[in-house]
Design an enzyme around this catalytic site. Sequence first.
Site, mmCIF file in Angstrom:
data_model
loop_
_atom_site.group_PDB
_atom_site.id
_atom_site.type_symbol
_atom_site.label_atom_id
_atom_site.label_comp_id
_atom_site.label_asym_id
_atom_site.label_seq_id
_atom_site.Cartn_x
_atom_site.Cartn_y
_atom_site.Cartn_z
ATOM 1 C CD GLU A 49 -3.120 -1.047 1.953
ATOM 2 O OE1 GLU A 49 -3.140 -0.579 3.141
ATOM 3 O OE2 GLU A 49 -4.147 -1.835 1.706
ATOM 4 C CD GLU B 51 -3.621 -6.410 2.174
ATOM 5 O OE1 GLU B 51 -4.733 -5.742 2.974
ATOM 6 O OE2 GLU B 51 -2.599 -6.164 2.442
#
Length: 467
Positions: free
Chosen positions: A173, A362
């Site tokens: 991220e 994810e």
Amino acid sequence: MNGKFPQHFLWGGAVAANQVEGAYQADGKGLSTSDLQPQGIFGAITPRTAGDSGIKDVAIDFYHRYPEDIALFAEMGFKCLRTSIAWTRIFPQGDEETPNEAGLAFYDRLFDEMAKYGIQPLITLSHYEMPYGLVKHYGGWGDRRTIDFFERYARTVFERYKHKVKHWLTFNEINMSLHAPFTGVGLPQESDKSAVYQAIHHQLVASARAVKACHEIVPEGKIGNMLLGGILYPLSCKPEDLLETQRQNRDWLFFGDVQARGYYPAYMQRFFRENGIQVAISEEDRQTLRETIDFISFSYYMSGCVTADPAQYETARGNILDMVPNPHLASSEWGWQIDPLGLRYLLNVLYDRYQKPLFIVENGLGAKDRVEADGSIHDDYRINYLNDHLVQVAEAIDDGVEVMGYTSWGPIDLVSASKAEMSKRYGFIHVDRDDAGNGSLERRRKKSFYWYRDVIHSNGASLKTRS
Ligand code: BG6
């Protein structure tokens, strides 16, 4: 859903070292930034003192229990497991010349265990942590020297595991540093925007250097980036809302643009100018950035809305972003808005933009689970959430999007990133541990365990379109 998923689709799950391993000082491991945030990525930065403890110090003790956990993943039929290497197991302070052999040996054991069952590793080089030594002595990613330390670490693990690991990710991220600078780039939370973007620039250069190193060292290796896929919709069809939505989506797509295209997008020049942001970018950096990733990976939990007039609305909080709630969507117990169609939309947006293979690394539902008197756990809410998202993945594949795989977040209960909670559970496998750290750490299969096993065994044919 018969026949929509490709034959070699990488089904599996995703975890991160600092949320599962524990053993935070074992075998020479150094302190990481995560070790200094026992309350999670928005918690205070807490110096460690002798005898203190935090929930992540033990986490779910994956460091010692991984053989049992890998066997359970294999029972579900996993083709792939995403985890991260804790940089501090390999270079405890970050600036050592030689790596820590005991740390390297741990990941050898882990990858060998996975290989026994034919589970392919998907490895993140840095998942929400870096050596605290680099923060203390160099100011984290604010200092260019961190690029060299990271490259040394990346080259070390590529050389060591080149025959065991074929899929790599650079920074988890990477776009979240805008919101949590200590976790993302090792800068104080209150850092100004110029400092954060300069550190981000160093990280983007480091990412490109890792891509180059991977291409040189790992035969048939593939390396991707990792974005928080925070797709935003305009709250209304007012043109002002639409433009503001484009602007805010560019806040995170910018990272993918640099990593996938190899240069800063034109729109960033105006953004930097109008926000008084100065970033030093050398010609050599520009050349380095041209080494682009092989695939795009991303997390997806929720979507959000944007208005040009935010003062009028309450915001819904994810673990990183504040968004204006979408009136058409329901929310999880943690207020994250549930939007399976958003995943199909996001897959199409990213594929249209980059034309590179995509990997959903994810996706999942954090929820409180109840253990019944007989030990069973009926987590139908989790099954429904995952089913509905996977149905949309199948639709996107039908739209023509190239999807390499899907690793659901937290196939086994783990410590949450945002608030370091155990009670926010994502797993197909329950772990007996509470928020205070009490519990036997015993593993237990939930109803979703059998459901996911069937999904994998049928290559998605068992998924159901629900009204
Ligand atoms: C992602 C992170 O942002 O979301 C994971 O990459 C994290 O590390 C996941 O665990 C879910 O967030 P949380 O706060 O519920 O753990």
